[in-house]
Structure formats: C-alpha cells, structure tokens
Enzyme design. Structure first.
Site, mmCIF file in Angstrom:
data_model
loop_
_atom_site.group_PDB
_atom_site.id
_atom_site.type_symbol
_atom_site.label_atom_id
_atom_site.label_comp_id
_atom_site.label_asym_id
_atom_site.label_seq_id
_atom_site.Cartn_x
_atom_site.Cartn_y
_atom_site.Cartn_z
ATOM 1 N N ASP A 36 -57.493 -12.847 -20.895
ATOM 2 C CA ASP A 36 -57.540 -14.240 -21.349
ATOM 3 C C ASP A 36 -56.146 -14.775 -21.682
ATOM 4 O O ASP A 36 -56.009 -15.769 -22.388
ATOM 5 C CB ASP A 36 -58.470 -14.374 -22.559
ATOM 6 C CG ASP A 36 -58.010 -13.489 -23.705
ATOM 7 O OD1 ASP A 36 -57.094 -12.664 -23.482
ATOM 8 O OD2 ASP A 36 -58.557 -13.618 -24.812
ATOM 9 N N HIS A 242 -29.238 -13.525 -6.931
ATOM 10 C CA HIS A 242 -30.422 -13.849 -7.738
ATOM 11 C C HIS A 242 -30.740 -12.755 -8.753
ATOM 12 O O HIS A 242 -31.900 -12.483 -9.048
ATOM 13 C CB HIS A 242 -31.635 -14.113 -6.841
ATOM 14 C CG HIS A 242 -31.509 -15.373 -6.043
ATOM 15 N ND1 HIS A 242 -32.278 -15.652 -4.952
ATOM 16 C CD2 HIS A 242 -30.686 -16.445 -6.198
ATOM 17 C CE1 HIS A 242 -31.931 -16.836 -4.458
ATOM 18 N NE2 HIS A 242 -30.963 -17.328 -5.201
ATOM 19 N N ASP A 259 -25.727 -17.837 -15.248
ATOM 20 C CA ASP A 259 -26.289 -19.035 -14.616
ATOM 21 C C ASP A 259 -27.568 -19.348 -15.384
ATOM 22 O O ASP A 259 -28.576 -18.654 -15.235
ATOM 23 C CB ASP A 259 -26.577 -18.748 -13.134
ATOM 24 C CG ASP A 259 -27.078 -19.982 -12.379
ATOM 25 O OD1 ASP A 259 -27.459 -20.977 -13.039
ATOM 26 O OD2 ASP A 259 -27.093 -19.935 -11.134
ATOM 27 N N ASP A 270 -28.525 -27.024 -14.995
ATOM 28 C CA ASP A 270 -28.251 -25.839 -14.167
ATOM 29 C C ASP A 270 -26.750 -25.584 -14.228
ATOM 30 O O ASP A 270 -25.976 -26.265 -13.555
ATOM 31 C CB ASP A 270 -28.724 -26.136 -12.736
ATOM 32 C CG ASP A 270 -28.550 -24.954 -11.806
ATOM 33 O OD1 ASP A 270 -28.171 -23.866 -12.271
ATOM 34 O OD2 ASP A 270 -28.803 -25.132 -10.595
ATOM 35 N N HIS A 349 -23.426 -18.977 0.069
ATOM 36 C CA HIS A 349 -24.425 -20.018 -0.215
ATOM 37 C C HIS A 349 -23.772 -21.387 -0.113
ATOM 38 O O HIS A 349 -22.557 -21.505 0.038
ATOM 39 C CB HIS A 349 -25.089 -19.803 -1.579
ATOM 40 C CG HIS A 349 -24.148 -19.787 -2.751
ATOM 41 N ND1 HIS A 349 -23.616 -20.932 -3.300
ATOM 42 C CD2 HIS A 349 -23.648 -18.757 -3.488
ATOM 43 C CE1 HIS A 349 -22.857 -20.608 -4.336
ATOM 44 N NE2 HIS A 349 -22.844 -19.302 -4.468
ATOM 45 N N HIS A 353 -27.237 -28.555 -4.770
ATOM 46 C CA HIS A 353 -28.595 -29.012 -4.462
ATOM 47 C C HIS A 353 -28.902 -30.183 -5.379
ATOM 48 O O HIS A 353 -28.245 -30.370 -6.408
ATOM 49 C CB HIS A 353 -29.600 -27.870 -4.682
ATOM 50 C CG HIS A 353 -29.438 -27.155 -5.997
ATOM 51 N ND1 HIS A 353 -29.967 -27.641 -7.165
ATOM 52 C CD2 HIS A 353 -28.742 -26.024 -6.345
ATOM 53 C CE1 HIS A 353 -29.641 -26.821 -8.169
ATOM 54 N NE2 HIS A 353 -28.885 -25.841 -7.692
ATOM 55 N N HIS A 360 -34.208 -27.140 -8.221
ATOM 56 C CA HIS A 360 -33.901 -27.511 -6.822
ATOM 57 C C HIS A 360 -34.787 -28.718 -6.548
ATOM 58 O O HIS A 360 -35.933 -28.591 -6.152
ATOM 59 C CB HIS A 360 -34.189 -26.361 -5.863
ATOM 60 C CG HIS A 360 -33.262 -25.198 -6.078
ATOM 61 N ND1 HIS A 360 -33.436 -23.973 -5.498
ATOM 62 C CD2 HIS A 360 -32.133 -25.079 -6.821
ATOM 63 C CE1 HIS A 360 -32.465 -23.149 -5.876
ATOM 64 N NE2 HIS A 360 -31.665 -23.803 -6.688
ATOM 65 N N GLU A 383 -21.422 -26.006 -7.138
ATOM 66 C CA GLU A 383 -21.410 -24.620 -7.585
ATOM 67 C C GLU A 383 -20.836 -23.627 -6.575
ATOM 68 O O GLU A 383 -21.525 -22.716 -6.125
ATOM 69 C CB GLU A 383 -22.831 -24.195 -7.943
ATOM 70 C CG GLU A 383 -23.897 -24.501 -6.899
ATOM 71 C CD GLU A 383 -25.268 -23.964 -7.318
ATOM 72 O OE1 GLU A 383 -25.355 -22.778 -7.659
ATOM 73 O OE2 GLU A 383 -26.239 -24.745 -7.310
ATOM 74 N N TYR A 387 -17.853 -13.854 -4.223
ATOM 75 C CA TYR A 387 -18.529 -12.604 -4.582
ATOM 76 C C TYR A 387 -17.944 -11.505 -3.705
ATOM 77 O O TYR A 387 -18.120 -11.525 -2.480
ATOM 78 C CB TYR A 387 -20.044 -12.727 -4.357
ATOM 79 C CG TYR A 387 -20.584 -14.043 -4.894
ATOM 80 C CD1 TYR A 387 -20.959 -14.178 -6.236
ATOM 81 C CD2 TYR A 387 -20.663 -15.171 -4.067
ATOM 82 C CE1 TYR A 387 -21.420 -15.388 -6.732
ATOM 83 C CE2 TYR A 387 -21.115 -16.388 -4.557
ATOM 84 C CZ TYR A 387 -21.488 -16.496 -5.878
ATOM 85 O OH TYR A 387 -21.936 -17.710 -6.363
ATOM 86 N N ARG A 404 -18.860 -17.624 -10.162
ATOM 87 C CA ARG A 404 -19.437 -18.912 -9.760
ATOM 88 C C ARG A 404 -19.196 -19.871 -10.918
ATOM 89 O O ARG A 404 -19.262 -19.472 -12.090
ATOM 90 C CB ARG A 404 -20.927 -18.798 -9.445
ATOM 91 C CG ARG A 404 -21.575 -20.138 -9.092
ATOM 92 C CD ARG A 404 -22.946 -20.033 -8.395
ATOM 93 N NE ARG A 404 -23.984 -19.463 -9.231
ATOM 94 C CZ ARG A 404 -24.473 -18.237 -9.108
ATOM 95 N NH1 ARG A 404 -24.006 -17.423 -8.178
ATOM 96 N NH2 ARG A 404 -25.415 -17.787 -9.911
ATOM 97 N N GLU A 406 -20.535 -23.711 -11.995
ATOM 98 C CA GLU A 406 -21.531 -24.719 -11.595
ATOM 99 C C GLU A 406 -21.658 -25.813 -12.645
ATOM 100 O O GLU A 406 -21.893 -25.530 -13.818
ATOM 101 C CB GLU A 406 -22.900 -24.039 -11.416
ATOM 102 C CG GLU A 406 -24.034 -25.007 -11.127
ATOM 103 C CD GLU A 406 -25.354 -24.303 -10.811
ATOM 104 O OE1 GLU A 406 -25.582 -23.188 -11.322
ATOM 105 O OE2 GLU A 406 -26.151 -24.881 -10.055
HETATM 106 N N1 GLY Z 1 -29.790 -21.610 -10.854
HETATM 107 C C1 GLY Z 1 -30.203 -21.829 -9.538
HETATM 108 C C2 GLY Z 1 -29.144 -22.401 -8.737
HETATM 109 O O1 GLY Z 1 -28.004 -22.441 -9.158
HETATM 110 O O2 GLY Z 1 -29.376 -22.916 -7.673
HETATM 111 MN MN MN Z 2 -27.746 -24.543 -8.914
HETATM 112 MN MN MN Z 3 -27.504 -22.269 -11.231
#
Ligand code: GLY
Ligand code: MN
Ligand code: MN
Length: 435
Positions: A36, A242, A259, A270, A349, A353, A360, A383, A387, A404, A406
C-alpha cells in the site's frame, strides 16, 4: 498571481487553436511501489499547465463550441470522502474544485466512462496524449468505440485523433513572466543548495552526504522535490554522465561534479557545478575547468533572440575543440576536430535543452528541418563539459577529470537572463566560497 485567470487563459488559447472537437487530458496515475506504499506523486505537466490542479485521478475535458462562447471546460476529479481524507488528507471534490479552479462544470472521476462517450458524440476530432500510458490509450479507444456503436442511431464518432501535445508543446515553450518568476525562484534555491554543498564538502565524506546537503536546502526553502535525480559524482564518477549512485567516498585531489536542481511549484532548475574536494584546483584541473568555463560563457553569450537553437552548442564546440588541441588531447585544426567528431571522446552530449515544468522541457528544437530561432520567453540550459576517461592516447595526468558547468538561461528581448547567477562558477569565486 491570479491563478484562475492564468490557467483559464491557457485553456482558451488551446481552444482557439483546436477550433473544433474535444480535448481530453488526464493527469499522471499514482504508481504503486509495493503493497500500500506509493511512489511520491507528481502531476502530469501538461494537465497541470492547463489546470493548476495537483490531485491524482483527474481529467480535463475541453469541448470546443460553435464560436458563440459556448465552449465548455469540465474537470473530473475525486469525490469528497471523509474516511479517505482522514488517511490521505484534503481533497477538493468536484464542487469545490470547480469553484476554486474556475471550470464550467466538475464531476466525479468515477463518472468518466459515462461522460466521455457522450462528450465525443458527433465531434469531428479528439485531442489527447497517446503513448504515455497504455491503460489510458486503451480507455480512449474504448470510448471512441462506444460512440461508434451508436452509428445506427445517427451518432457519429470522431474521425480524427490528434496529439494535443503538438499545440501544448509550442505554448509551453514560451514562458510567461509568472512562469519565469517561478523558475527564478527554483534557480535561486538550487544555487543556494550548490553553495551549501561546496561549503560542506571535505575529503573522506561520502557523495550521499553531499546529496543530503542539497536535499536539505531544497526542502528548507520550500521546494517540493528535486527536479530530477541528483548527480553527486566525485573523481572518475564525474565521467559517468548519468551517475546517480552517489555512494562513493570523496578523495583529496579529486573534483566533485554536482548536477542538481529543485522543483518549485512545478518548475525545474537544472544546475551543474564542479569544484575540488579539498578546495584547491590542481594545475591540470584548472586548465580543463577554465576551458569548460570559457566554452560555457561563450555559449551563454550566443543565447540571443534571432540566433538559432544550435548556435550556443556550435559556439561551445569551437571553444572546446580549440582547447582540446591546445591541451594536446586532440590533433589537427578546429574544423577537422569538429568534422571528424574527434571531440566526442571528451564531449559527447549537446550543450542544452529546453527547461520549464519538465527538466527536459516540451518544445521542438527544429521547425521544418531547420534549427529554430531563439525568441524571448524561451528558457534553456547551457551545459558544456569535458570528461576524460583513461585511454592510451591521453596523458595520464588528465585521467578521470570530469567537468560540467550548467546554467539556466531565459531568452529576453535584449539578449538573455541567467537565472542561476547565484551559483558561483569562476575559479576565484569557488576558491573564495570554500575557504
Ligand atoms: N540534469 C539533467 C541534465 O542536465 O540534462
Ligand atoms: Mn541539463
Ligand atoms: Mn543538469
């Protein structure tokens, strides 16, 4: 803010774009964790965007009128239930919800199967969200089939099913001043959490202890939850994009990449910051950090109305590619490094975004195959990172450095506004804060 008006205006904007038909939009289902116990509940962002209503088990129906002001907005929600409210707390019930949220009508959610086929009768189009929840998709098809069954009595079923997100994504992409002020607040709380994390970090602590400092600051300042799983990644873990285990000890001489951002009244922040566990950057860490920072600042400068979505990314790539060559990580010209995608060994990457109700966030990045132009009201992250994993062709002193940086940026008519300015990011600022 005038809540009722804000959400009602959005429904009217949706209506004016639908022109005809019915939109049926459900909030997220509650998810059972075991027995539950449920996962923490989070409403569906599209549903919330149109209603402001937080409760689970709710559906919005919008029925386009004939242009004579006879459109209808109906909420289906849980009924009042004295017994359940003792256990789970307050629920509006249809009457109070209609009043508080400004719907034309509200009915018990238990009546949905009765009502929806009626609302779909003789309507040409049904708008909804498909492919998110198989149970919802099946229900919707079933409702349409029930209308079809009445064909011999002269009732027609919708001949078109459209995804309402095509309209709503575009609406959500442009943030109002009210939305931006919520995002500023989420950004401010999150920036404070990063400062706290920087100040608390010491060699020998575990990543999760620093995660706890972030959560402490989010909740202390009224944020409802993290906007996504926090990444607290020391040393080599920073090179796992991730990484969310957050269970390793922090070592002197390593960098810590965090992050993390909170959600405040539905809106996400973010932020990523990277700093030394023992408060002083080594010389090679400084070189890599300064490169990423330069790329990030150049990319932020490219956030201007009229520039394409891709320009901040391309700007960051130029700076990073030159830096990788200068550091001896890549060989050849900037163009060659970008053309061959050799830079992807260290930067794999994209540079950002959309950001809003979802981390996102909703919104197309291309229109008719072309990167779209940035316009006032859009909000995005910037961002870039670097790496460096152990590899034969990479000098050892670079190994396991992951950086990174951001920030969250809103496009304004004059250029841009960095929402996350309160999180320090120059080497001098970080070293000063962590003294
Ligand atoms: N924290 C997710 C990103 O930076 O896209
Ligand atoms: Mn992000
Ligand atoms: Mn992020």
């Amino acid at each position: 803010m005038n809540q009722i008006k804000t959400f009602n205006d959005r429904r009217l904007r949706l209506l004016s774009q639908m022109q005809k038909g019915v939109a049926i939009i459900a909030t997220s289902p509650s998810r059972l964790r075991n027995r539950d116990a449920f996962y923490p509940y989070r409403f569906d962002s599209y549903f919330y965007y149109l209603t402001g209503f937080h409760e689970p088990e709710a559906v919005l129906a919008i029925i386009a009128g004939n242009g004579q002001g006879n459109a209808e907005q109906i909420l289906f929600c849980r009924e009042k239930d004295k017994e359940r409210e003792i256990w789970d707390g307050f629920r509006y019930g249809p009457d109070a919800a209609r009043e508080a949220y400004g719907f034309d009508a509200a009915y018990p959610i238990a009546k949905l199967d009765e009502w929806i086929p009626k609302l779909l009768e003789n309507q040409p189009v049904v708008y909804s969200m498909f492919g998110q929840d198989a149970a919802w998709d099946a229900r919707l098809i079933n409702w349409i089939n029930r209308v079809r069954e009445q064909a011999r009595s002269g009732v027609s079923a919708p001949s078109e099913i459209r995804d309402v997100r095509h309209i709503l994504d575009e609406m959500r992409l442009f943030k109002s001043e009210e939305e931006l002020s919520l995002m500023r607040h989420a950004a401010k709380i999150s920036a404070g959490a990063h400062c706290r994390a920087m100040q608390k970090t010491r060699p020998g602590m575990y990543e999760y202890e620093i995660e706890a400092e972030l959560l402490h600051e989010f909740r202390r300042l009224g944020a409802q939850a993290p906007a996504y799983s926090s990444i607290v990644a020391g040393g080599a873990n920073a090179c796992v994009l991730h990484y969310i285990e957050n269970n390793a000890p922090l070592h002197s001489g390593d960098l810590l990449l965090i992050d993390a951002g909170c959600e405040f009244d539905g809106y996400a922040a973010d932020i990523t910051r990277t700093f030394p566990v023992d408060r002083k950057f080594t010389s090679v860490q400084k070189d890599v950090y300064q490169l990423v920072l330069s790329a990030q600042m150049a990319a932020i400068a490219a956030v201007q109305p009229g520039n394409t979505w891709d320009m901040p990314h391309q700007t960051a790539l130029q700076v990073l590619a030159q830096g990788f060559i200068d550091l001896g990580l890549c060989q050849g010209s900037v163009d060659a490094v970008i053309q061959s995608e050799d830079y992807k060994r260290f930067y794999m990457h994209r540079t950002g975004h959309w950001l809003g109700l979802d981390v996102h966030d909703a919104g197309e990045y291309k229109l008719k195959g072309q990167w779209r132009c940035l316009s006032p009201g859009m909000a995005l992250t910037v961002e870039p990172g670097c790496y460096i994993r152990p590899a034969d062709n990479v000098p050892q002193h670079f190994w396991n450095i992951g950086v990174r940086i951001e920030d969250d940026v809103a496009v304004t008519s004059a250029g841009h506004e960095v929402l996350t300015v309160a999180a320090p990011k120059t080497i001098a600022e970080i070293e000063e804060l962590t003294q």
